[in-house]
Design a protein around this motif. Structure first.
Motif: not given
Length: 97
Positions: A1-3, A57-63, A91-97
């Motif tokens: 996920m990307i926020r 939010e986006f499910a993944d890099r492709a989205a 700012l673009d974030y991905q969860p750490l966990g």
């Protein structure tokens, strides 16, 4: 996920018709395929000069990449964002966990 988040300040006076028209135009970004949890936000802190924020939010890099290249997004950036945004922070974030 990307926020994906962007905080910004417009060239328009606060509360103006032009300000509202920009925000209304920005709402069209929510309909781009792959965009999830789209929000338009108003800044409440005095710790920075930004007035508004968009978050999604986006499910993944492709989205995320598809959104960046989508004609609705590129038109909004060229026709509204570039001439009407005075300053911004993206700012673009991905969860750490």
């Amino acid at each position: 996920m990307i926020r994906h988040t962007v905080s910004f300040r417009l060239v328009h006076p606060s509360g103006s018709t032009a300000e509202q028209e920009f925000l209304d135009a920005g709402a069209a970004l929510a309909a781009i395929p792959g965009v999830q949890r789209f929000e338009q936000l108003r800044q409440t802190s005095s710790k920075n000069d930004f007035t508004f924020g968009f978050s999604m939010e986006f499910a993944d890099r492709a989205a995320y990449d598809s959104y960046n290249e989508h004609p609705v997004h590129t038109a909004f950036v060229a026709q509204r964002w570039v001439p009407e945004v005075a300053d911004f922070l993206e700012l673009d974030y991905q969860p750490l966990g």
